[in-house]
Scaffold this active site. Structure first.
Site, short mmCIF file in Angstrom:
data_model
loop_
_atom_site.label_atom_id
_atom_site.label_comp_id
_atom_site.label_asym_id
_atom_site.label_seq_id
_atom_site.Cartn_x
_atom_site.Cartn_y
_atom_site.Cartn_z
N ARG A 80 11.04 -8.88 35.90
CA ARG A 80 10.35 -9.86 34.97
C ARG A 80 11.43 -10.34 34.09
O ARG A 80 12.41 -9.60 33.80
CB ARG A 80 9.46 -8.83 34.31
CG ARG A 80 8.18 -8.64 35.03
CD ARG A 80 6.61 -8.21 34.18
NE ARG A 80 5.95 -7.56 35.10
CZ ARG A 80 5.01 -8.27 36.14
NH1 ARG A 80 5.16 -9.60 36.18
NH2 ARG A 80 4.24 -7.61 36.78
N ILE A 82 13.35 -11.67 30.75
CA ILE A 82 13.19 -10.96 29.58
C ILE A 82 12.53 -11.96 28.43
O ILE A 82 12.09 -11.40 27.29
CB ILE A 82 14.60 -10.67 29.07
CG1 ILE A 82 14.57 -9.65 28.28
CG2 ILE A 82 15.57 -11.77 28.72
CD1 ILE A 82 15.67 -8.65 27.82
N VAL A 127 22.36 -18.19 33.53
CA VAL A 127 23.03 -16.88 34.05
C VAL A 127 23.48 -17.28 35.56
O VAL A 127 22.72 -17.84 36.39
CB VAL A 127 21.84 -15.78 34.30
CG1 VAL A 127 22.52 -14.80 34.95
CG2 VAL A 127 21.25 -15.32 33.01
N HIS A 155 19.31 -17.39 41.09
CA HIS A 155 18.03 -16.66 40.81
C HIS A 155 16.85 -17.72 40.92
O HIS A 155 17.05 -18.80 40.55
CB HIS A 155 18.05 -16.22 39.48
CG HIS A 155 18.37 -17.03 38.18
ND1 HIS A 155 19.56 -17.37 37.94
CD2 HIS A 155 17.66 -17.70 37.61
CE1 HIS A 155 19.78 -17.88 36.99
NE2 HIS A 155 18.68 -18.26 36.70
P1 DGP Z 1 18.41 -19.77 33.87
O1 DGP Z 1 18.32 -20.51 32.66
O2 DGP Z 1 17.73 -20.70 35.22
O3 DGP Z 1 19.91 -19.49 34.27
O4 DGP Z 1 17.61 -18.59 33.76
C1 DGP Z 1 18.05 -17.28 33.36
C2 DGP Z 1 16.79 -16.41 33.08
O5 DGP Z 1 17.43 -15.09 32.99
C3 DGP Z 1 16.27 -16.80 31.48
O6 DGP Z 1 14.90 -17.33 31.90
C4 DGP Z 1 16.32 -15.39 30.63
C5 DGP Z 1 16.58 -14.45 32.01
N1 DGP Z 1 17.28 -13.08 31.48
C6 DGP Z 1 18.63 -13.13 30.76
N2 DGP Z 1 19.09 -12.18 30.41
C7 DGP Z 1 18.23 -11.21 30.63
C8 DGP Z 1 18.17 -10.00 30.99
O7 DGP Z 1 19.07 -9.24 30.75
N3 DGP Z 1 17.04 -9.25 31.49
C9 DGP Z 1 16.07 -9.92 32.11
N4 DGP Z 1 15.02 -9.54 32.70
N5 DGP Z 1 15.99 -11.51 32.18
C10 DGP Z 1 17.08 -11.85 31.58
#
Ligand code: DGP
Length: 106
Positions: A28, A30, A95, A99
């Protein structure tokens, strides 16, 4: 291994893991942007969709079939859902580990 999503895939950083196999991990988001917001990632590090090559075809199939299975599991299949891939800074990628976003529920 400094990549956050590599650490999640390896089980070294906590996340709400929904699915894990040899190729992909799903967990999921965050900061959910919809009632259901799941990220599906390759376990191997790839910076983004631009790093994909023809040899990654099985991995790509695994990313999308995992997304559709999870959409059904989460009760999204009947009403539909979005699958989003952001590439690079101007594409909204924050990130830099490939993904797939699965968004649904509204
Ligand atoms: P993008 O903007 O497409 O690179 O999406 C990165 C997503 O990753 C963003 O929707 C928030 C999520 N995210 C960032 N850090 C974490 C984390 O530590 N855990 C989780 N579960 N999601 C994260």
């Amino acid at each position: 291994m400094s990549c956050l999503f590599c650490q999640i895939a390896a089980g070294n950083t906590p996340a709400q893991i929904l699915y894990h196999d040899d190729l992909v991990t799903a967990f999921r988001d965050i900061h959910p942007q919809a009632p259901t917001h799941i990220l599906i990632i390759p376990n191997q590090h790839l910076d983004g969709v631009a790093a994909l090559a023809a040899g990654h075809a099985p991995l790509l199939a695994a990313l999308f079939t995992t997304a559709t299975h999870l959409a059904t599991q989460e009760g999204l299949a009947a009403n539909g859902y979005r699958l989003v891939l952001n590439q690079g800074r101007d594409g909204g990628q924050s990130v830099f580990h490939l993904h797939l976003h699965l968004l649904g529920g509204r």
